[in-house]
Structures are given as structure tokens and as C-alpha cells.
Scaffold this motif. Structure first.
Motif, PDB file in Angstrom:
ATOM      1  N   ILE A 137     -65.549  77.925 -20.800  1.00  0.00           N
ATOM      2  CA  ILE A 137     -64.996  78.253 -19.480  1.00  0.00           C
ATOM      3  C   ILE A 137     -65.848  79.333 -18.819  1.00  0.00           C
ATOM      4  CG2 ILE A 137     -63.038  79.311 -18.292  1.00  0.00           C
ATOM      5  CD1 ILE A 137     -61.202  77.943 -20.297  1.00  0.00           C
ATOM      6  N   ALA A 138     -66.274  80.323 -19.618  1.00  0.00           N
ATOM      7  CA  ALA A 138     -67.100  81.408 -19.094  1.00  0.00           C
ATOM      8  C   ALA A 138     -68.431  80.890 -18.559  1.00  0.00           C
ATOM      9  CB  ALA A 138     -67.340  82.452 -20.181  1.00  0.00           C
ATOM     10  N   LEU A 175     -69.800  81.426 -14.887  1.00  0.00           N
ATOM     11  CA  LEU A 175     -71.105  82.063 -14.704  1.00  0.00           C
ATOM     12  C   LEU A 175     -72.003  81.261 -13.765  1.00  0.00           C
ATOM     13  CD1 LEU A 175     -73.163  84.251 -15.441  1.00  0.00           C
ATOM     14  CD2 LEU A 175     -73.820  82.856 -17.423  1.00  0.00           C
ATOM     15  N   VAL A 176     -72.099  79.947 -13.989  1.00  0.00           N
ATOM     16  CA  VAL A 176     -72.968  79.141 -13.126  1.00  0.00           C
ATOM     17  C   VAL A 176     -72.434  79.120 -11.697  1.00  0.00           C
ATOM     18  CG1 VAL A 176     -73.847  77.715 -15.019  1.00  0.00           C
ATOM     19  CG2 VAL A 176     -71.797  76.977 -13.776  1.00  0.00           C
ATOM     20  N   ILE A 195     -65.835  73.430 -18.074  1.00  0.00           N
ATOM     21  CA  ILE A 195     -66.768  73.989 -17.095  1.00  0.00           C
ATOM     22  C   ILE A 195     -66.177  73.877 -15.690  1.00  0.00           C
ATOM     23  CG2 ILE A 195     -69.020  73.641 -15.997  1.00  0.00           C
ATOM     24  CD1 ILE A 195     -70.125  72.917 -18.761  1.00  0.00           C
ATOM     25  N   ALA A 196     -65.554  72.740 -15.379  1.00  0.00           N
ATOM     26  CA  ALA A 196     -64.897  72.580 -14.076  1.00  0.00           C
ATOM     27  C   ALA A 196     -63.810  73.638 -13.891  1.00  0.00           C
ATOM     28  CB  ALA A 196     -64.304  71.179 -13.958  1.00  0.00           C
ATOM     29  N   TYR A 197     -63.087  73.909 -14.971  1.00  0.00           N
ATOM     30  CA  TYR A 197     -62.027  74.913 -14.912  1.00  0.00           C
ATOM     31  C   TYR A 197     -62.614  76.294 -14.650  1.00  0.00           C
ATOM     32  CZ  TYR A 197     -57.920  77.585 -16.352  1.00  0.00           C
ATOM     33  OH  TYR A 197     -56.853  78.443 -16.384  1.00  0.00           O
ATOM     34  N   GLY A 198     -63.727  76.612 -15.306  1.00  0.00           N
ATOM     35  CA  GLY A 198     -64.391  77.895 -15.090  1.00  0.00           C
ATOM     36  C   GLY A 198     -64.874  78.054 -13.659  1.00  0.00           C
ATOM     37  N   ILE A 199     -65.409  76.972 -13.081  1.00  0.00           N
ATOM     38  CA  ILE A 199     -65.855  77.005 -11.684  1.00  0.00           C
ATOM     39  C   ILE A 199     -64.681  77.312 -10.766  1.00  0.00           C
ATOM     40  CG2 ILE A 199     -66.802  75.622  -9.798  1.00  0.00           C
ATOM     41  CD1 ILE A 199     -68.390  74.067 -11.942  1.00  0.00           C
TER      42      ILE A 199
END
Length: 306
Positions: free
Chosen positions: A15-16, A20-21, A203-207
């Protein structure tokens, strides 16, 4: 306890990366929607084919399944009744009910069952109950809700058998029950595509956490508190009470039921919310709160019942 820490740390790390991206400008908020759609229509159905095909269906037909099912039904029902005060649509109520009861049995439940409970198969009743019953019904309502009116029975039944996630589950179930195996030339690409489902969702959740609305957004504090309490407290307590008092389950089997019910809300709920544009912030923030709160919840279950 090592398995608990490892499972949650792995999810937090991925998630981080998404956050970050997004922070560095590598992707924008539109990328979150693209990843969610790819996960929904392509990667997750492939993952379900491989996961369900390897599951022991007989594990589902047990007393633990009934306790798990009641543990899901009670918080979901409480939310559906309470949601009337916030005037939620049918689709939004479905997302809220899922946020209150749909556990992260896949990418978090499997490793925790393996490391904490000593057997990944112990999460099978929870996993397959969700994949074969709860998720298809919820997606059918969400599909029908998209037409802007009260869903009809025919639309609900059609939605059950046309949704890509349900189709992936049914293909996996057929393979499991028949003992058939896909040719390697077919199984290999399906497995490769399925492998992107979990990291893609995380990754979508992190965004979304970095670029989406701030924590809480336009979600009433009482509603977020309700979904989080239902998930972290009500669900495991109900599952424990039914398993212990109604079926006399104790020892390691009881621990398995409670640990699985104490897992946080699944990231899949966020994918569904994004795909159908229903209660996205509620799903996102409930996942965040319950993922953090599940660490002490699972640890307490292990301490008291282990």
C-alpha cells in the motif's frame, strides 16, 4: 504472532508503494481506477480460478461454516438497518454491509492461517462462503443498482452468473469438484495474470489514500465508526458465541473461527466500490481502520484462545 506481523507488514508495504508513486507524481488518481478495473475484470477472476480450484470444498461443509455465516450475517444486517438514517442507495448499503462483514480471507487470511493457525485450509470456510455466496449476491445487487431503480429478481439472478468474479469462482469450483486440471499451457498464463490481482488492488488502494478525499471525506463519522466496530468487534464475538455455545466448538477449531472473523475488511470491497462508484470513501476508510485495528484483535484472540 510472527505470522500476524508478517501478513500485515506485507500489505502495509505494498500500500505504501502505491501512496509513494502517487506522491512522486508517477501516477495520478485515474491510475487507481484503471488498476481497480483491471483487477476486477481480469486479474481477480484469474486468481479465483486458481484459488478455488485448489480448495477442499469439503472443508466448507462444517459447523465452523455455520458459525462463520452467522458472524457475517449479524453485522451486515445491523448495518443495513442502521443505514436508513443516512439515506444510502441500495448499492451504497451493499458496500457498507460488505465493509462491516467481508473479511480479508485471501491475501491476508491465507498467510495468517498458515503461520498463526498452522494450516491454511482453516480459512477455507470463510473464503469460500464469501466467494460462493456473499460476493455473487452483493455484485448482483450492485449490477442491478446501476440501472437506477430497485433491482428485479431476474436481474439479481442474471447478475450472479454474469459477473466476472462469480464466473471465475464457478470455474474454480467446477475444477475442484471434478478433479479436472487445466492444461499447463492454459493454467500458466491464468496463474501469471492472477498473481497481479493482490498487488494491483493494494497499489490502487495506496494511490487512493494519497490522492483521494481526505480521511472520512463526506462519510458521517457515525457510519464509519459503525462499520469499523461491526467488523472488528461484533463479527468475531458473534462467531465465537455461535461456535462455542451453539456447536460446542473449542480449542484450535474455535481459535480458527475467531481469528478468521477478526480479519480486517478485504481490499476487494474497495475494488467493488470503485467499480460501481458506490460508497468508495466508506469502503476505503473502513479498510484502513480495520486493518490497523485487526492487529491487536487477532493478537487478543490468540492470547485468549490459543
Amino acid at each position: 504472532m510472527e505470522g500476524v506481523v508478517l501478513g500485515f507488514a506485507t500489505i502495509a508495504a505494498v500500500i505504501a508503494v502505491g501512496a509513494l508513486v502517487a506522491h512522486l507524481g508517477v501516477v495520478d488518481l485515474a491510475a487507481q481506477g484503471v488498476l481497480a478495473r483491471v483487477s476486477f475484470f481480469v486479474a481477480t477472476p484469474a486468481l479465483l480460478v486458481t484459488t478455488v480450484s485448489k480448495a477442499d470444498i469439503h472443508e466448507v461443509l462444517s459447523r465452523s461454516l455455520v458459525a462463520t455465516a452467522v458472524g457475517v450475517a449479524v453485522p451486515a444486517t445491523i448495518y443495513l438497518v442502521a443505514a436508513r438514517r443516512w439515506r444510502r442507495s441500495a448499492g451504497e448499503r451493499v458496500i457498507g454491509a460488505l465493509s462491516s462483514s467481508y473479511v480479508n480471507a485471501g491475501n491476508l487470511g491465507l498467510p495468517i492461517a498458515a503461520y498463526v493457525l498452522g494450516d491454511a485450509a482453516l480459512v477455507a470456510p470463510t473464503l469460500l462462503l464469501q466467494l460462493l455466496v456473499l460476493q455473487p449476491l452483493a455484485l448482483a445487487v450492485l449490477d442491478a443498482d446501476g440501472v437506477g431503480r430497485r433491482p428485479r429478481v431476474g436481474e439479481l439472478l442474471t447478475g450472479v452468473f454474469t459477473n466476472p468474479l462469480t464466473l471465475g469462482t464457478l470455474v474454480g469450483l467446477t475444477l475442484s469438484l471434478t478433479g479436472w486440471q487445466l492444461p499447463e499451457v492454459v493454467a500458466a498464463p491464468i496463474g501469471l495474470i492472477g498473481a497481479m490481482a493482490v498487488p494491483g488492488v493494494l497499489i490502487a488502494y495506496g494511490i487512493s489514500l494519497r490522492l483521494g478525499p481526505g480521511f472520512g471525506g463526506d462519510v458521517p463519522t457515525g457510519e464509519l465508526t459503525l462499520t469499523s466496530v461491526l467488523k472488528l468487534v461484533v463479527q468475531p464475538v458473534v462467531a465465537w458465541a455461535v461456535a462455542h455455545y451453539a456447536f460446542g466448538i473449542d480449542g484450535h477449531a474455535l481459535l480458527a473461527v475467531v481469528v478468521c472473523s477478526s480479519l480486517p475488511t478485504a481490499q476487494n470491497v474497495f475494488v467493488h466500490a470503485t467499480r460501481y462508484d458506490r460508497a468508495t470513501t466508506l469502503a476505503r476508510d473502513t479498510i484502513l481502520v480495520t486493518t490497523i485495528g485487526a492487529v491487536p484483535a487477532v493478537a487478543l484472540a490468540v492470547l485468549l484462545l490459543g
